[in-house]
Enzyme design. Structure first.
Site, PDB file in Angstrom:
ATOM      1  N   LYS A 110       0.843  -1.216   0.000  1.00 18.65           N
ATOM      2  CA  LYS A 110       0.000   0.000   0.000  1.00 18.65           C
ATOM      3  C   LYS A 110       0.866   1.249   0.000  1.00 18.65           C
ATOM      4  CE  LYS A 110      -4.519  -1.429   0.912  1.00 18.65           C
ATOM      5  NZ  LYS A 110      -5.171  -1.876   2.132  1.00 18.65           N
ATOM      6  N   LYS A 192      -2.907 -11.597  -7.240  1.00 22.76           N
ATOM      7  CA  LYS A 192      -4.166 -11.831  -6.535  1.00 22.76           C
ATOM      8  C   LYS A 192      -5.274 -10.963  -7.138  1.00 22.76           C
ATOM      9  CE  LYS A 192      -4.871  -9.506  -2.856  1.00 22.76           C
ATOM     10  NZ  LYS A 192      -4.929  -8.816  -1.574  1.00 22.76           N
ATOM     11  N   LYS A 195      -9.436  -5.585  -5.243  1.00 23.28           N
ATOM     12  CA  LYS A 195     -10.299  -4.434  -5.479  1.00 23.28           C
ATOM     13  C   LYS A 195      -9.518  -3.245  -6.021  1.00 23.28           C
ATOM     14  CE  LYS A 195     -12.431  -4.935  -1.326  1.00 23.28           C
ATOM     15  NZ  LYS A 195     -13.313  -4.746  -0.176  1.00 23.28           N
TER      16      LYS A 195
HETATM   17  P1  TYM Z   1     -10.554  -7.269   2.554  1.00 22.53           P
HETATM   18  O1  TYM Z   1     -11.689  -6.321   2.644  1.00 22.53           O
HETATM   19  O2  TYM Z   1      -9.397  -6.884   1.679  1.00 22.53           O
HETATM   20  O3  TYM Z   1     -11.033  -8.692   2.051  1.00 22.53           O
HETATM   21  C1  TYM Z   1     -12.071  -9.406   2.688  1.00 22.53           C
HETATM   22  C2  TYM Z   1     -11.750 -10.883   2.730  1.00 22.53           C
HETATM   23  O4  TYM Z   1     -11.599 -11.412   1.412  1.00 22.53           O
HETATM   24  C3  TYM Z   1     -10.385 -12.112   1.288  1.00 22.53           C
HETATM   25  N1  TYM Z   1      -9.869 -11.932  -0.084  1.00 22.53           N
HETATM   26  C4  TYM Z   1      -9.526 -12.940  -0.898  1.00 22.53           C
HETATM   27  N2  TYM Z   1      -9.555 -14.284  -0.747  1.00 22.53           N
HETATM   28  C5  TYM Z   1      -9.140 -15.043  -1.786  1.00 22.53           C
HETATM   29  N3  TYM Z   1      -8.701 -14.537  -2.962  1.00 22.53           N
HETATM   30  C6  TYM Z   1      -8.663 -13.197  -3.173  1.00 22.53           C
HETATM   31  N4  TYM Z   1      -8.245 -12.708  -4.324  1.00 22.53           N
HETATM   32  C7  TYM Z   1      -9.084 -12.339  -2.109  1.00 22.53           C
HETATM   33  N5  TYM Z   1      -9.180 -10.995  -1.978  1.00 22.53           N
HETATM   34  C8  TYM Z   1      -9.671 -10.756  -0.728  1.00 22.53           C
HETATM   35  C9  TYM Z   1      -9.461 -11.453   2.311  1.00 22.53           C
HETATM   36  O5  TYM Z   1      -8.409 -12.312   2.675  1.00 22.53           O
HETATM   37  C10 TYM Z   1     -10.417 -11.187   3.451  1.00 22.53           C
HETATM   38  O6  TYM Z   1     -10.562 -12.334   4.251  1.00 22.53           O
HETATM   39  N6  TYM Z   1      -7.945  -6.411   6.727  1.00 22.53           N
HETATM   40  C11 TYM Z   1      -9.110  -7.116   6.210  1.00 22.53           C
HETATM   41  C12 TYM Z   1     -10.407  -6.758   6.908  1.00 22.53           C
HETATM   42  C13 TYM Z   1     -10.360  -6.923   8.388  1.00 22.53           C
HETATM   43  C14 TYM Z   1     -10.381  -8.163   9.096  1.00 22.53           C
HETATM   44  C15 TYM Z   1     -10.352  -7.807  10.491  1.00 22.53           C
HETATM   45  C16 TYM Z   1     -10.416  -9.498   8.710  1.00 22.53           C
HETATM   46  C17 TYM Z   1     -10.329  -5.912   9.309  1.00 22.53           C
HETATM   47  N7  TYM Z   1     -10.326  -6.445  10.583  1.00 22.53           N
HETATM   48  C18 TYM Z   1     -10.348  -8.800  11.474  1.00 22.53           C
HETATM   49  C19 TYM Z   1     -10.405 -10.479   9.708  1.00 22.53           C
HETATM   50  C20 TYM Z   1     -10.389 -10.131  11.075  1.00 22.53           C
HETATM   51  C21 TYM Z   1      -9.252  -6.763   4.729  1.00 22.53           C
HETATM   52  O7  TYM Z   1      -8.796  -5.737   4.297  1.00 22.53           O
HETATM   53  O8  TYM Z   1     -10.004  -7.638   4.022  1.00 22.53           O
END
Ligand code: TYM
Length: 324
Positions: A110, A192, A195
């Site tokens: 990032k 990967k 978004k």
């Molecule tokens: P975020 O919003 O980027 O993504 C949400 C969830 O989707 C999974 N993910 C994927 N899994 C497989 N292949 C992909 N290409 C892919 N892209 C996204 C992510 O691994 C995630 O599980 N930091 C976290 C949000 C968060 C969180 C937490 C998660 C904040 N606090 C506490 C667990 C526990 C995030 O940005 O996810």
């Protein structure tokens, strides 16, 4: 068993996040005490439009419900509504080594991507994530592979706190799938699906023509045989993974079904499958978006239930740390 996970309200949910995380969430409902939240505070580490942000949070709520979360079986809320998240994050900051934060892959990525806005929040992001998890004495955290490093840091922080102040937090475990933990970009299967590159994402709510366009132009590999080989054929392996997870059939069986057929046939059938499987998601989202009061009510009910658990942990934390 307490299960918790979150998603940032930064645009629509794509099939990577769905297959890696949210599908797990929907399957786990009812198997334990499930808490799922919209990580709006984390989203603030990259520029957001205040005039539109509330709408984005409500849209994510609608999408999560459309994707199968059931408010009767789990707690759903917006992170910023439970103030204990930020309070605990501050306390955890005081025991988190700076070096641990600086070596986080997501921070490094990032920082590169948002060179004009390398704010302290971006660095402290995993501490807030640790607070999200530890606040609820979570045991299991269903996430995609990209979040595993943050989970490891959460475990380190929990152990450190317990050591310093006495047993307070449960040490959680990440729950990742064997297949689907990392869905790759359709245009660059070495990367990967993310978004931050919306044009290479397939969103859960894309219309049939868009699904067709994106899948038919997905990058495959040289050669003809349809074989699952993530190293030599990452593009085809990615399409087979998506096929298998939406169809509910093992990869081997799908490979067999496509014996003697080419990539175009695989893509055509994947388009048909996705159009069919995603139709109910689209329909439900449209319906939910017109019910803003209902969405707000669900988040409010979730907030109330989450706050009870959060407050009880924080009473213990404050006492352990010797605060008034
Ligand atoms: P975020 O919003 O980027 O993504 C949400 C969830 O989707 C999974 N993910 C994927 N899994 C497989 N292949 C992909 N290409 C892919 N892209 C996204 C992510 O691994 C995630 O599980 N930091 C976290 C949000 C968060 C969180 C937490 C998660 C904040 N606090 C506490 C667990 C526990 C995030 O940005 O996810």
């Amino acid at each position: 068993m307490r299960i918790l996970s979150g998603i940032q309200p930064t645009g629509s949910i794509h099939i990577g996040a769905y297959l890696g995380a949210i599908k797990q969430w929907t399957d786990l409902q009812g198997m334990g005490e499930c808490i799922f939240f919209i990580a709006d505070l984390h989203a603030l580490t990259i520029p957001q439009n205040p005039g539109n942000f509330q709408k984005q949070v409500l849209q994510t709520a609608a999408e999560l419900l459309a994707a199968g979360l059931n408010p009767e079986k789990c707690i759903i809320f917006a992170q910023s509504q439970v103030k204990e998240h930020t309070e605990l994050a501050w306390y955890l900051n005081t025991i988190t080594p700076l070096g641990e934060l600086e070596r986080m892959t997501q921070f490094k990525d990032k920082a590169k991507q948002f060179k004009q806005n390398i704010n302290a929040g971006l660095l402290n992001y995993p501490v807030l994530q640790a607070a999200d998890i530890l606040l609820y004495q979570t045991e299991s955290v269903p996430v995609g592979k990209d979040q595993v490093q943050h989970l490891e840091l959460t475990k380190t922080i929990a152990r450190k706190f317990n050591q310093k102040y006495g047993e307070t937090f449960k040490v959680p475990e990440a729950l990742t799938l064997d297949l689907g933990a990392k869905i790759m970009s359709l245009s660059d299967p070495e990367k990967k699906m993310s978004k931050s590159m919306p044009e290479t994402c397939l969103f859960l709510f894309d219309e049939p023509e868009v699904i067709k366009k994106k899948i038919m132009s997905a990058v495959t590999d040289l050669g003809k045989t349809i074989k699952y080989d993530p190293v030599k054929k990452p593009g085809v392996a990615n399409l087979l993974t998506i096929f298998s997870l939406f169809d509910g059939k093992p990869i081997k069986e799908i490979e067999n079904n496509f014996k003697g057929k080419g990539y175009a046939e695989l893509k055509k059938q994947l388009v048909n499958l996705l159009v069919l499987k995603l139709e109910p998601f689209r329909r439900k989202k449209k319906e939910l978006l017109s019910r803003e009061v209902y969405l707000k009510e669900i988040l409010e009910q979730g907030r109330k239930r989450a706050a009870i658990i959060a407050q009880s942990t924080m009473d213990a934390v404050r006492q352990k740390m010797g605060l008034l």
